[in-house]
Design a protein around this motif. Structure first.
Motif, PDB file in Angstrom:
ATOM      1  N   THR A 178      13.970  39.114  42.620  1.00 54.43           N
ATOM      2  CA  THR A 178      14.879  39.913  42.089  1.00 54.43           C
ATOM      3  C   THR A 178      16.539  39.312  42.268  1.00 54.43           C
ATOM      4  N   PRO A 179      17.420  39.946  41.642  1.00 54.16           N
ATOM      5  CA  PRO A 179      18.683  39.505  41.884  1.00 54.16           C
ATOM      6  C   PRO A 179      19.077  39.787  43.095  1.00 54.16           C
ATOM      7  N   PHE A 180      18.834  40.884  43.564  1.00 50.91           N
ATOM      8  CA  PHE A 180      19.146  41.464  44.964  1.00 50.91           C
ATOM      9  C   PHE A 180      18.496  40.560  45.835  1.00 50.91           C
ATOM     10  N   GLU A 181      17.359  40.048  45.946  1.00 51.42           N
ATOM     11  CA  GLU A 181      16.926  39.118  46.767  1.00 51.42           C
ATOM     12  C   GLU A 181      17.696  37.999  46.698  1.00 51.42           C
ATOM     13  N   TRP A 182      18.082  37.595  45.547  1.00 47.49           N
ATOM     14  CA  TRP A 182      18.588  35.878  45.248  1.00 47.49           C
ATOM     15  C   TRP A 182      20.029  36.206  45.851  1.00 47.49           C
ATOM     16  N   MET A 183      20.692  37.358  45.772  1.00 45.62           N
ATOM     17  CA  MET A 183      21.953  37.236  46.135  1.00 45.62           C
ATOM     18  C   MET A 183      21.983  37.448  47.598  1.00 45.62           C
ATOM     19  N   ARG A 189      40.665  45.735  27.094  1.00 45.07           N
ATOM     20  CA  ARG A 189      41.567  45.099  28.335  1.00 45.07           C
ATOM     21  C   ARG A 189      41.063  45.403  29.654  1.00 45.07           C
ATOM     22  N   GLU A 190      40.669  46.665  29.747  1.00 41.65           N
ATOM     23  CA  GLU A 190      39.784  47.451  30.852  1.00 41.65           C
ATOM     24  C   GLU A 190      38.598  46.283  31.350  1.00 41.65           C
ATOM     25  N   ARG A 191      37.650  46.525  29.974  1.00 43.45           N
ATOM     26  CA  ARG A 191      36.557  45.701  30.054  1.00 43.45           C
ATOM     27  C   ARG A 191      36.755  44.258  30.639  1.00 43.45           C
ATOM     28  N   ASP A 192      37.817  43.593  30.175  1.00 39.77           N
ATOM     29  CA  ASP A 192      37.994  42.074  30.421  1.00 39.77           C
ATOM     30  C   ASP A 192      38.379  41.723  31.863  1.00 39.77           C
ATOM     31  N   GLN A 193      39.419  43.079  32.263  1.00 42.44           N
ATOM     32  CA  GLN A 193      39.686  42.938  33.559  1.00 42.44           C
ATOM     33  C   GLN A 193      38.468  43.221  34.649  1.00 42.44           C
ATOM     34  N   TRP A 194      37.723  44.124  34.143  1.00 43.36           N
ATOM     35  CA  TRP A 194      36.739  44.351  35.087  1.00 43.36           C
ATOM     36  C   TRP A 194      35.611  43.261  35.365  1.00 43.36           C
ATOM     37  N   VAL A 195      35.397  42.412  34.022  1.00 42.46           N
ATOM     38  CA  VAL A 195      34.582  41.521  34.175  1.00 42.46           C
ATOM     39  C   VAL A 195      35.079  40.282  34.915  1.00 42.46           C
ATOM     40  N   ALA A 196      36.462  40.014  34.740  1.00 44.13           N
ATOM     41  CA  ALA A 196      37.017  39.050  35.320  1.00 44.13           C
ATOM     42  C   ALA A 196      37.154  39.066  36.543  1.00 44.13           C
ATOM     43  N   CYS A 197      37.487  40.275  37.139  1.00 44.00           N
ATOM     44  CA  CYS A 197      37.613  40.584  38.575  1.00 44.00           C
ATOM     45  C   CYS A 197      36.344  40.563  39.445  1.00 44.00           C
ATOM     46  N   MET A 198      35.002  40.989  38.784  1.00 44.28           N
ATOM     47  CA  MET A 198      33.871  40.696  39.328  1.00 44.28           C
ATOM     48  C   MET A 198      33.436  39.291  39.093  1.00 44.28           C
ATOM     49  N   ASP A 199      33.691  38.387  38.098  1.00 39.67           N
ATOM     50  CA  ASP A 199      33.479  37.102  38.219  1.00 39.67           C
ATOM     51  C   ASP A 199      34.106  36.326  39.421  1.00 39.67           C
ATOM     52  N   GLN A 200      35.396  36.632  39.526  1.00 37.90           N
ATOM     53  CA  GLN A 200      36.212  36.017  40.590  1.00 37.90           C
ATOM     54  C   GLN A 200      35.676  36.530  41.972  1.00 37.90           C
ATOM     55  N   ALA A 201      35.384  37.842  41.964  1.00 37.78           N
ATOM     56  CA  ALA A 201      34.585  38.245  43.274  1.00 37.78           C
ATOM     57  C   ALA A 201      33.330  37.411  43.823  1.00 37.78           C
ATOM     58  N   MET A 202      32.280  37.200  42.541  1.00 38.05           N
ATOM     59  CA  MET A 202      31.236  36.489  42.895  1.00 38.05           C
ATOM     60  C   MET A 202      31.494  35.057  43.197  1.00 38.05           C
ATOM     61  N   GLY A 203      32.581  34.383  42.680  1.00 39.30           N
ATOM     62  CA  GLY A 203      32.869  33.120  43.053  1.00 39.30           C
ATOM     63  C   GLY A 203      33.472  33.026  44.568  1.00 39.30           C
ATOM     64  N   GLU A 204      34.126  34.108  44.824  1.00 37.70           N
ATOM     65  CA  GLU A 204      34.879  33.884  46.056  1.00 37.70           C
ATOM     66  C   GLU A 204      33.711  34.381  47.228  1.00 37.70           C
ATOM     67  N   THR A 205      32.816  35.099  46.520  1.00 36.97           N
ATOM     68  CA  THR A 205      31.609  35.346  47.614  1.00 36.97           C
ATOM     69  C   THR A 205      30.583  34.248  47.605  1.00 36.97           C
ATOM     70  N   GLU A 206      30.794  33.499  46.879  1.00 39.38           N
ATOM     71  CA  GLU A 206      29.791  32.377  46.653  1.00 39.38           C
ATOM     72  C   GLU A 206      28.130  32.825  46.304  1.00 39.38           C
ATOM     73  N   VAL A 207      28.459  33.699  45.105  1.00 37.94           N
ATOM     74  CA  VAL A 207      27.098  34.075  44.473  1.00 37.94           C
ATOM     75  C   VAL A 207      26.616  32.768  43.698  1.00 37.94           C
ATOM     76  N   ASP A 208      25.461  32.489  44.159  1.00 30.49           N
ATOM     77  CA  ASP A 208      24.778  31.157  43.595  1.00 30.49           C
ATOM     78  C   ASP A 208      25.174  31.164  41.949  1.00 30.49           C
ATOM     79  N   PRO A 209      25.664  29.794  41.580  1.00 34.40           N
ATOM     80  CA  PRO A 209      26.226  29.572  40.029  1.00 34.40           C
ATOM     81  C   PRO A 209      25.236  30.150  39.153  1.00 34.40           C
TER      82      PRO A 209
END
Length: 134
Positions: A11-16, A92-112
């Motif tokens: 699962t992605p949960f385990e992968w994360m 705008r809200e959609r794109d900001q949500w996705v960008a913020c989550m993507d940045q958070a994934m990058g900064e918390t080192e989610v597997d690429p």
């Protein structure tokens, strides 16, 4: 015929990395929303207090990623679109949500590879939440 590559976890949960890593992602997501001017519209949509939103997103993501069903155990089916109808959500809200989550994934080192899959799923889900044209 070539067998498609199987992800390294069931699962992605385990992968994360389980609950601690999901919590870290959620915390970084909301911290970035508070800190980054690029997410100002998204932040404004959440009101003055983020603790409840943090907790609910953590519970939701655990289950959505294939882990414990904390959210549904407490609230039943997520009914995401219905629960988000009171909020004005456009492109705008959609794109900001996705960008913020993507940045958070990058900064918390989610597997690429997982990050790429999740970003696509997050976009589709966020786009489904839209209730205004722009």
């Amino acid at each position: 015929m070539q067998i498609q590559d199987k992800p390294p976890y069931d699962t992605p949960f385990e992968w994360m990395g389980g609950e601690p890593r999901v919590q870290a992602l959620v915390d970084r997501f909301y911290d970035l929303m508070d800190l980054e001017p690029a997410y100002a519209d998204l932040r404004a949509a959440h009101g003055p207090e983020l603790d409840q939103a943090r907790q609910r997103l953590f519970w939701f993501l655990c289950g959505w990623l294939g882990g414990p069903q904390h959210y549904t155990d407490r609230f039943g089916h997520p009914r995401l679109r219905m629960r988000h109808m009171p909020f004005s959500i456009g492109i705008r809200e959609r794109d900001q949500w996705v960008a913020c989550m993507d940045q958070a994934m990058g900064e918390t080192e989610v597997d690429p590879a997982l990050r790429a899959r999740l970003k696509q799923s997050f976009f589709q889900t966020a786009d489904f939440m839209r209730n205004k044209g722009i």
